[in-house]
Design a protein around this motif. Sequence first.
Motif, PDB file in Angstrom:
ATOM      1  N   TYR A  42       2.009  -0.850  -2.249  1.00 60.62           N
ATOM      2  CA  TYR A  42       2.166   0.519  -2.750  1.00 60.62           C
ATOM      3  C   TYR A  42       3.374   1.137  -2.067  1.00 60.62           C
ATOM      4  N   PRO A  43       4.460   1.419  -2.794  1.00 57.62           N
ATOM      5  CA  PRO A  43       5.627   2.030  -2.145  1.00 57.62           C
ATOM      6  C   PRO A  43       5.246   3.374  -1.514  1.00 57.62           C
ATOM      7  N   ASP A  44       5.644   3.582  -0.264  1.00 62.21           N
ATOM      8  CA  ASP A  44       5.243   4.782   0.474  1.00 62.21           C
ATOM      9  C   ASP A  44       5.605   6.076  -0.250  1.00 62.21           C
ATOM     10  N   ASP A  45       6.785   6.101  -0.875  1.00 65.17           N
ATOM     11  CA  ASP A  45       7.204   7.327  -1.550  1.00 65.17           C
ATOM     12  C   ASP A  45       6.487   7.546  -2.889  1.00 65.17           C
ATOM     13  N   PHE A  46       5.627   6.609  -3.303  1.00 62.91           N
ATOM     14  CA  PHE A  46       4.842   6.772  -4.531  1.00 62.91           C
ATOM     15  C   PHE A  46       3.399   7.164  -4.227  1.00 62.91           C
ATOM     16  N   LEU A  47       2.941   6.871  -3.026  1.00 61.26           N
ATOM     17  CA  LEU A  47       1.562   7.192  -2.646  1.00 61.26           C
ATOM     18  C   LEU A  47       1.368   8.706  -2.572  1.00 61.26           C
ATOM     19  N   ALA A  48       2.315   9.407  -1.949  1.00 60.29           N
ATOM     20  CA  ALA A  48       2.200  10.860  -1.779  1.00 60.29           C
ATOM     21  C   ALA A  48       2.091  11.622  -3.110  1.00 60.29           C
ATOM     22  N   PRO A  49       2.966  11.338  -4.113  1.00 59.82           N
ATOM     23  CA  PRO A  49       2.821  12.076  -5.383  1.00 59.82           C
ATOM     24  C   PRO A  49       1.477  11.833  -6.072  1.00 59.82           C
ATOM     25  N   ASP A  50       0.991  10.602  -6.047  1.00 62.18           N
ATOM     26  CA  ASP A  50      -0.300  10.304  -6.680  1.00 62.18           C
ATOM     27  C   ASP A  50      -1.422  11.091  -6.006  1.00 62.18           C
ATOM     28  N   LEU A  51      -1.400  11.127  -4.669  1.00 60.00           N
ATOM     29  CA  LEU A  51      -2.406  11.901  -3.927  1.00 60.00           C
ATOM     30  C   LEU A  51      -2.225  13.401  -4.162  1.00 60.00           C
ATOM     31  N   ALA A  52      -0.973  13.854  -4.194  1.00 59.04           N
ATOM     32  CA  ALA A  52      -0.693  15.277  -4.414  1.00 59.04           C
ATOM     33  C   ALA A  52      -1.232  15.735  -5.766  1.00 59.04           C
TER      34      ALA A  52
END
Length: 135
Positions: A42-52
């Motif tokens: 899971y690319p780190d910069d993609f995890l945050a938007p999905d959680l947000a």
Amino acid sequence: NNSSQLSSLPLQILLYVNGVYYIFYFLATLAMIIYKSQVFSYPDDFLAPDLAVLFLMAILEVPRLYLGFKGNLTEAEAPLGLSLGLTVGSVVLCVYLLLWQTYVLWADVLLNAVLLSAYGLESGLKVMAIAAFVS
């Protein structure tokens, strides 16, 4: 005739069921995002938007349901209209999680399809209730 009751029982039941389902939806989706972040790269910069998106949706859900309950029970079109507007926002976020989150599992598709169906049915009942209150 002012004694007639205009509030919608099916809408009230659906709002309650949606509230309960949303808790399940939130926890299941959060668990799947955590699972996907462990199992897949899971690319780190993609995890945050999905959680947000998931957390923003949860934050929207509280006033959405509250205004829906309040508007229906008090037979007031304004809170019900605001709830309908928030539902549009929730639908957009739900579609994001259905189509554009980093990894979409079949369970995501199922959870989001049920939620979108509930939002659609609820929106139809809200429009009918608003029409009854205004007339």
